[in-house]
Design a protein around this motif. Structure first.
Motif, PDB file in Angstrom:
ATOM      1  N   ASP A  83     -19.555  41.788 -46.338  1.00  0.00           N
ATOM      2  CA  ASP A  83     -19.010  40.455 -46.956  1.00  0.00           C
ATOM      3  C   ASP A  83     -18.460  40.755 -48.200  1.00  0.00           C
ATOM      4  OD1 ASP A  83     -19.411  39.288 -44.526  1.00  0.00           O
ATOM      5  OD2 ASP A  83     -21.069  38.092 -45.020  1.00  0.00           O
ATOM      6  N   ALA A  84     -19.504  41.517 -48.891  1.00  0.00           N
ATOM      7  CA  ALA A  84     -19.230  41.715 -50.548  1.00  0.00           C
ATOM      8  C   ALA A  84     -18.425  42.916 -50.802  1.00  0.00           C
ATOM      9  CB  ALA A  84     -20.785  41.786 -51.112  1.00  0.00           C
ATOM     10  N   GLY A  85     -17.647  43.583 -49.679  1.00  0.00           N
ATOM     11  CA  GLY A  85     -16.953  44.695 -50.066  1.00  0.00           C
ATOM     12  C   GLY A  85     -17.306  46.069 -49.548  1.00  0.00           C
ATOM     13  N   GLY A  86     -18.581  46.121 -48.807  1.00  0.00           N
ATOM     14  CA  GLY A  86     -19.093  47.376 -48.132  1.00  0.00           C
ATOM     15  C   GLY A  86     -20.094  48.157 -49.027  1.00  0.00           C
ATOM     16  N   GLY A  87     -20.663  48.986 -48.413  1.00  0.00           N
ATOM     17  CA  GLY A  87     -21.571  50.005 -48.821  1.00  0.00           C
ATOM     18  C   GLY A  87     -22.380  50.794 -47.965  1.00  0.00           C
ATOM     19  N   LEU A  88     -23.284  51.583 -48.383  1.00  0.00           N
ATOM     20  CA  LEU A  88     -23.955  52.655 -47.558  1.00  0.00           C
ATOM     21  C   LEU A  88     -25.255  51.903 -46.796  1.00  0.00           C
ATOM     22  CD1 LEU A  88     -24.132  55.714 -46.505  1.00  0.00           C
ATOM     23  CD2 LEU A  88     -25.048  56.255 -48.647  1.00  0.00           C
ATOM     24  N   LEU A 103     -19.293  50.388 -41.770  1.00  0.00           N
ATOM     25  CA  LEU A 103     -20.050  50.905 -42.844  1.00  0.00           C
ATOM     26  C   LEU A 103     -20.431  52.300 -42.466  1.00  0.00           C
ATOM     27  CD1 LEU A 103     -22.429  47.975 -43.867  1.00  0.00           C
ATOM     28  CD2 LEU A 103     -20.166  48.617 -44.819  1.00  0.00           C
ATOM     29  N   PRO A 104     -20.898  53.135 -43.687  1.00  0.00           N
ATOM     30  CA  PRO A 104     -21.092  54.622 -43.312  1.00  0.00           C
ATOM     31  C   PRO A 104     -22.679  54.570 -43.423  1.00  0.00           C
ATOM     32  CG  PRO A 104     -20.545  54.062 -45.648  1.00  0.00           C
ATOM     33  CD  PRO A 104     -20.106  52.950 -44.799  1.00  0.00           C
ATOM     34  N   VAL A 105     -23.418  55.582 -42.770  1.00  0.00           N
ATOM     35  CA  VAL A 105     -24.824  55.496 -42.697  1.00  0.00           C
ATOM     36  C   VAL A 105     -25.186  57.111 -43.086  1.00  0.00           C
ATOM     37  CG1 VAL A 105     -26.925  55.890 -41.100  1.00  0.00           C
ATOM     38  CG2 VAL A 105     -24.978  54.082 -40.690  1.00  0.00           C
TER      39      VAL A 105
END
Length: 575
Positions: free
Chosen positions: A229-234, A262-264
């Protein structure tokens, strides 16, 4: 035209794996502005003739959440060329946290990360409650290197659910909605993403599984959607790779990441023997990535292990009642007692209690336990194990360990190679660190103060893996790439990790021939006089953060240019 800094005539290793070349690097305003031949002068110049010039190293897996608050130096990491440290890993940390739950998070960190409770009580001002407020506290401090942080799952769960979160009850619809909202707020404030753990050995000091341990798919997905929701992340995750049933949980994380986009990055450990679970994990990674995923397994480039000793958190006798009778004595007095034949006989014939840290099961893994000398050997021969040495002497392994602990007047240390030492070598690690879907990490700086000192792994990469190993060595450009641009890419920090115009001027100047990793030592520099393991190296001529020299020839300067990194960073426009 003049520059703030010019590094002249070094062997430039660009961080991308390109062939090293001789050239100059010029810096202005904390940014690299010229690479190649620089004619104009610098306000400061470093003669790097015959030396390596590399990007600053990026460490994806640290726990400096506390140390970054109470200290302005993030050692050991910054003593080994690290210029960016990512913390909040394993889903543990100190925010968000209501005042009433301080003790809960201290219990978690003391158990999972071996940080003494008194250190945290004395060292943390707790002038934050929300995660954005914690980031503000980090932002207000001065330190030697840059830090970035994940939103940790366990504190989030306790903050939203209170005692129900501590007791690992399922999250209800309102709980999930709040976790999603707070995850979005954390990423908007600068979190790189979120971190979680399902590792069995991650227990609180009071012996309970950590709050995130039983979290189901709905909860992981709610937090992931908040990040998105806030633009993504790891997403950073620790599966239970020591068990054979880890796959469903790891697959759940991969499925959530695919659904949300999302990436992991997740912890990968190689069992010393038995079924090669890690191969199944890698097949899962290959399948996920072939379907459009962005999954990286995180591997440590030497044995995952414990340090044992009379000054440390553990040793083979730490759970023996007869040893516990003398454990509070000062070291010299304890050693004197242990050298008495009657005390030796009593301890050796005693039986351990069943309590203690969950990792102490390894304190008598004789065939994977080795004396650690100067310089330290992290790929020892099986013939040097305590078990093999005992057999050669004709004594029990318990006796051999007892005697070795008394070496160096009780300052001796033993290394237990818990994982990554398959068949008594690092050959399997050598294969994995060459893979594109594997990234270096797991140095754990800022944690395990009395049993692990692994934040020195960048130096180990450049000594053992590039220069000293008999077989399977890496080229310097490949090793540097694995320490710089690769972890920077995984973290979403595209503004660093390479030497090129426009990139952040985080740099190392290294005397590769003189590079030496020293044995860990005990220092008492934590809050409340707490002790920790530290490790130094020779050969770092200069480490530079944002164009400022933070260390010269192993000695820190007064410069504290390190900043909080708020969120993912784009590549420079000039790239």
């Amino acid at each position: 035209m003049t520059y703030d800094l010019v590094i002249r005539g070094g062997t430039v290793v660009d961080g991308l794996g390109g062939a090293p070349f001789t050239g100059d690097v010029a810096v202005r305003g904390g940014v690299i502005v010229s690479v190649g031949t620089v004619d104009a002068a610098g306000a400061r110049e470093i003669d790097a003739t015959g030396l390596l010039v590399t990007p600053g190293f990026v460490d994806l897996h640290t726990h400096y959440d506390g140390q970054a608050i109470w200290s302005d130096r993030l050692t050991p990491s910054s003593a080994h060329g690290v210029t960016t440290a990512v913390m909040g890993n394993c889903g543990v940390g100190f925010a968000p946290c209501r005042p009433a739950d301080h003790d809960v998070l201290v219990d978690v960190m003391a158990g999972v990360e071996d940080i003494p409770g008194v250190v945290m009580v004395d060292g943390l001002p707790w002038h934050w409650e929300t995660f954005p407020e914690f980031l503000d506290a980090l932002d207000a401090g001065a330190r030697d290197i840059d830090v970035a942080a994940f939103l940790p799952h366990s504190p989030l769960r306790v903050y939203v659910m209170g005692r129900r979160g501590v007791d690992r009850e399922p999250a209800g619809p309102e709980d999930l909605a709040m976790m999603r909202k707070l995850a979005a707020e954390a990423v908007q404030a600068g979190a790189l993403g979120f971190a979680s753990s399902r590792f069995t050995l991650h227990k609180t000091e009071s012996g309970r599984p950590i709050p995130s341990y039983d979290a189901d798919r709905a909860e992981i997905e709610a937090i992931a959607r908040g990040v998105d929701d806030a633009g993504g992340g790891l997403i950073q995750f620790v599966p239970d790779l020591v068990a054979g049933d880890y796959e469903p949980v790891l697959q759940t994380v991969f499925d959530v990441a695919a659904d949300v986009g999302l990436p992991v990055t997740f912890t990968l450990a190689i069992g010393n023997a038995g079924d090669p679970f890690f191969l199944d994990a890698l097949r899962m990674v290959e399948k996920a990535n072939s379907n459009g995923g962005h999954i990286s397994a995180q591997i440590f480039p030497r044995p995952i292990g414990l340090m044992l000793g009379l000054e440390l958190s553990g040793n083979p006798f730490v759970m023996y009642p007869s040893y516990r009778e003398i454990v509070a004595l000062p070291l010299a007095e304890r050693v004197a007692q242990m050298r008495k034949p009657e005390v030796r006989e009593r301890i050796l014939n005693d039986k351990p209690e069943s309590d203690g840290h969950p990792l102490m099961f390894a304190a008598q893994a004789w065939n994977y336990m080795f004396p650690l000398g100067e310089p330290p050997n992290y790929e020892p021969s099986p013939s040097d194990s305590i078990g093999a040495r005992a057999q050669a002497r004709g004594v029990s392994p318990l006796e051999e360990a007892y005697d070795r602990l008394l070496d160096d007047d009780g300052h001796a240390m033993l290394l237990v190679t818990l994982a990554n030492f398959r068949d008594g070598s690092l050959d399997t690690v050598a294969e994995l660190i060459r893979r594109d879907d594997v990234v270096l990490g797991l140095g754990d700086g800022g944690a395990h103060y009395g049993m692990i000192c692994d934040a020195s792994f960048p130096t180990y990469m450049l000594t053992h893996w590039v220069r000293d190993r008999a077989t399977g060595r890496l080229s310097v450009q490949d090793a540097v790439r694995e320490l710089t641009s690769v972890p920077a890419r995984v973290a979403g920090l595209a503004d660093r990790g390479r030497i090129a115009v426009g990139y952040k001027a985080d740099l190392n100047v290294i005397d590769a021939d003189a590079l030496t990793l020293h044995k860990p030592v005990i220092v008492n520099d934590l809050p409340a006089g707490g002790r920790r393991l530290d490790q130094t190296a020779d050969g770092y001529v200069a480490t530079i953060v944002s164009g400022e020299v933070i260390a010269e020839n192993g000695q820190p300067t007064a410069a504290r240019p390190g900043k909080l990194i708020r969120g993912r960073q784009p590549a420079p426009a000039s790239a």
